[in-house]
Design a protein around this motif. Structure first.
Motif, short mmCIF file in Angstrom:
data_model
loop_
_atom_site.label_atom_id
_atom_site.label_comp_id
_atom_site.label_asym_id
_atom_site.label_seq_id
_atom_site.Cartn_x
_atom_site.Cartn_y
_atom_site.Cartn_z
N ILE A 37 0.82 -1.21 0.00
CA ILE A 37 0.00 0.00 0.00
C ILE A 37 0.86 1.27 0.00
O ILE A 37 1.94 1.31 0.61
N PHE A 38 0.39 2.27 -0.72
CA PHE A 38 1.00 3.60 -0.76
C PHE A 38 -0.10 4.61 -0.52
O PHE A 38 -1.23 4.39 -0.94
N ARG A 73 9.50 -3.98 7.36
CA ARG A 73 9.60 -4.76 8.61
C ARG A 73 8.38 -5.67 8.76
O ARG A 73 8.47 -6.79 9.21
N ASN A 74 7.23 -5.15 8.36
CA ASN A 74 6.02 -5.95 8.52
C ASN A 74 5.15 -6.03 7.29
O ASN A 74 3.93 -6.11 7.37
N CYS A 75 5.78 -5.95 6.12
CA CYS A 75 5.03 -6.23 4.89
C CYS A 75 6.01 -6.87 3.91
O CYS A 75 7.22 -6.78 4.08
N LEU A 76 5.46 -7.49 2.90
CA LEU A 76 6.31 -8.08 1.87
C LEU A 76 6.98 -6.94 1.09
O LEU A 76 6.32 -5.95 0.76
N ASN A 77 8.28 -7.09 0.83
CA ASN A 77 8.95 -6.08 0.01
C ASN A 77 8.62 -6.39 -1.45
O ASN A 77 9.41 -6.96 -2.18
N GLY A 78 7.42 -6.03 -1.84
CA GLY A 78 6.91 -6.38 -3.16
C GLY A 78 7.82 -5.88 -4.27
O GLY A 78 8.45 -4.83 -4.15
N ILE A 79 7.88 -6.65 -5.33
CA ILE A 79 8.71 -6.25 -6.46
C ILE A 79 8.06 -5.07 -7.18
O ILE A 79 8.74 -4.17 -7.66
N THR A 80 6.74 -5.05 -7.19
CA THR A 80 6.03 -3.88 -7.74
C THR A 80 6.28 -2.67 -6.84
O THR A 80 6.48 -1.56 -7.32
N ARG A 81 6.26 -2.89 -5.53
CA ARG A 81 6.57 -1.82 -4.56
C ARG A 81 7.93 -1.20 -4.89
O ARG A 81 8.07 0.01 -4.99
N GLN A 82 8.94 -2.08 -5.06
CA GLN A 82 10.29 -1.58 -5.36
C GLN A 82 10.31 -0.84 -6.69
O GLN A 82 10.96 0.19 -6.84
N SER A 83 9.55 -1.37 -7.67
CA SER A 83 9.51 -0.72 -9.00
C SER A 83 8.86 0.65 -8.89
O SER A 83 9.33 1.62 -9.49
N VAL A 84 7.76 0.73 -8.12
CA VAL A 84 7.03 1.99 -7.99
C VAL A 84 7.87 3.03 -7.24
O VAL A 84 7.83 4.22 -7.59
N ILE A 85 8.67 2.60 -6.28
CA ILE A 85 9.54 3.55 -5.57
C ILE A 85 10.54 4.15 -6.57
O ILE A 85 10.76 5.35 -6.60
N ARG A 86 11.09 3.31 -7.45
CA ARG A 86 12.03 3.80 -8.47
C ARG A 86 11.32 4.75 -9.45
O ARG A 86 11.80 5.84 -9.79
N ILE A 87 10.12 4.32 -9.87
CA ILE A 87 9.35 5.11 -10.83
C ILE A 87 8.98 6.48 -10.24
O ILE A 87 9.10 7.51 -10.90
N ALA A 88 8.55 6.48 -8.98
CA ALA A 88 8.16 7.74 -8.33
C ALA A 88 9.37 8.68 -8.27
O ALA A 88 9.24 9.88 -8.52
N ALA A 125 -4.55 7.21 -2.47
CA ALA A 125 -3.95 5.96 -2.01
C ALA A 125 -4.03 4.93 -3.14
O ALA A 125 -4.91 5.03 -4.01
N PHE A 126 -3.08 4.00 -3.13
CA PHE A 126 -3.14 2.92 -4.13
C PHE A 126 -2.43 1.67 -3.63
O PHE A 126 -1.59 1.74 -2.74
N PHE A 127 -2.82 0.54 -4.21
CA PHE A 127 -2.17 -0.73 -3.94
C PHE A 127 -1.20 -1.04 -5.07
O PHE A 127 -1.43 -0.63 -6.23
N THR A 128 -0.15 -1.80 -4.76
CA THR A 128 0.73 -2.30 -5.82
C THR A 128 0.91 -3.80 -5.64
O THR A 128 0.91 -4.31 -4.51
#
Ligand code: PMP
Length: 307
Positions: free
Chosen positions: A200-201, A214-229, A252-255
């Motif tokens: 979630i973002f 620490r308490n969520c999956l380090n999603g690959i989409t999450r990592q991609s979206v952090i780079r994209i942002a 708010a959005f889910f990835t």
């Protein structure tokens, strides 16, 4: 979901292609009883240069890492399982698909103390253009705060281990029963964690925020979206966020691999961003789409072409 045409499809099992209908598992398979298995969710897209798998190396490495955590020794290499994912798309003539590798323990004996069990590897794929309602990505979805807490044991939080998904399933069932599309799950310290199968973002005054891993999956989409942002010039702040923080957000959005970038337009009774997709969410969604389809040059190295 799997219509009759799937009976002609193949699944990669332990290095061989087997027919869809014959790819069964014995009822005394250890993983079925105790949940010690690991899996991945990967997507392939039909890009301008042909079908390509998005970040297959990172997904496959995460699978091996998860296996290591639960003491499973995968009898194939990372490269072999990347090849298997390409093979399953080619063999089934899929240009776009969701790919599901799963590792499970065999039925040679049963009981918590069972030893010397076989390690079985499956790679299946199917066409799954929308994980939720096809309109979700344009219209947004609703979430409700879940009564369940994510990851009783934080050791499991960064791995896709079959047994840990019980929590996600009951949280999702609870949300759907309450008329929502997805659950907003908190962790044991009451911080925002994730959805049942998404990161979630949320956005406040132009600043993008997301929970720490620490308490969520380090999603690959999450990592991609952090780079994209970051490419788009936005700051992403990872932190411990409370329900009170998210409920007053502008967007708010889910990835996730399955949901991609899906806007959230309602949290419990609170309508977010006027019930429409927010402008920053839209920008990130478009940019993510450009990445998976190979349109964005910056993200080309995230694609592995299968032909
Ligand atoms: N959190 C959970 C609990 C998930 O199951 C998933 C889906 N794998 C995600 C987050 C998103 O991860 P990814 O972007 O790697 O698909």
């Amino acid at each position: 979901m799997f219509d009759l045409t799937y009976k002609n499809k193949k699944i990669w099992k332990n290095g061989e292609l087997v027919s869809w209908n014959e790819c069964s598992v014995h009822s005394l398979t250890h993983t079925l009883h105790y949940g010690v298995g690991v899996f991945e969710g990967v997507r392939a897209y039909n890009t301008e240069d042909g079908p390509a798998i998005f970040r297959v190396k990172e997904h496959t490495e995460r699978l091996f890492e998860a296996a290591r955590i639960v003491n499973i020794d995968i009898p194939f290499s990372i490269e072999e399982l990347i090849e298997a994912q390409k093979t399953i798309l080619l063999e089934n003539n899929f240009d776009e698909a969701y790919i599901r590798p799963i590792i499970y323990l065999g039925n040679e004996s049963l009981g918590l103390r069972a030893e010397d069990l076989s390690v079985n590897v499956i790679v299946a794929a199917w066409e799954w253009p929308s994980y939720m309602d096809p309109e979700s990505k344009q219209k947004g979805i609703s979430v409700v705060k879940s009564p369940y807490r994510q990851y009783k044991n934080p050791n499991w939080s960064n791995y896709k281990i079959t047994g840990t998904y019980v929590n996600s399933i009951v949280a999702l069932q609870d949300a759907v029963a309450k008329g929502a599309d997805e659950a907003l799950i908190l962790d044991n310290d009451n911080f925002i964690s994730e959805g049942s199968g998404e990161n979630i973002f949320f956005i406040n005054e132009g600043l993008i925020k997301t929970p720490t891993t620490r308490n969520c999956l380090n999603g690959i989409t999450r990592q991609s979206v952090i780079r994209i942002a970051d490419d788009l010039g936005y700051k992403v702040e990872e932190g411990n966020w409370s329900y009170e923080d998210i409920i007053k957000c502008d967007e708010a959005f889910f990835t996730g691999t399955a949901v991609e970038v899906t806007p959230i337009t309602k949290i419990d009774d609170k309508v977010i961003s006027g019930g429409a997709v927010g402008s920053i969410t839209k920008e990130i969604q478009t940019s993510y789409e450009n990445s998976v389809f190979g349109i964005d040059n910056n993200s080309r190295n995230w694609l592995t072409y299968i032909k």
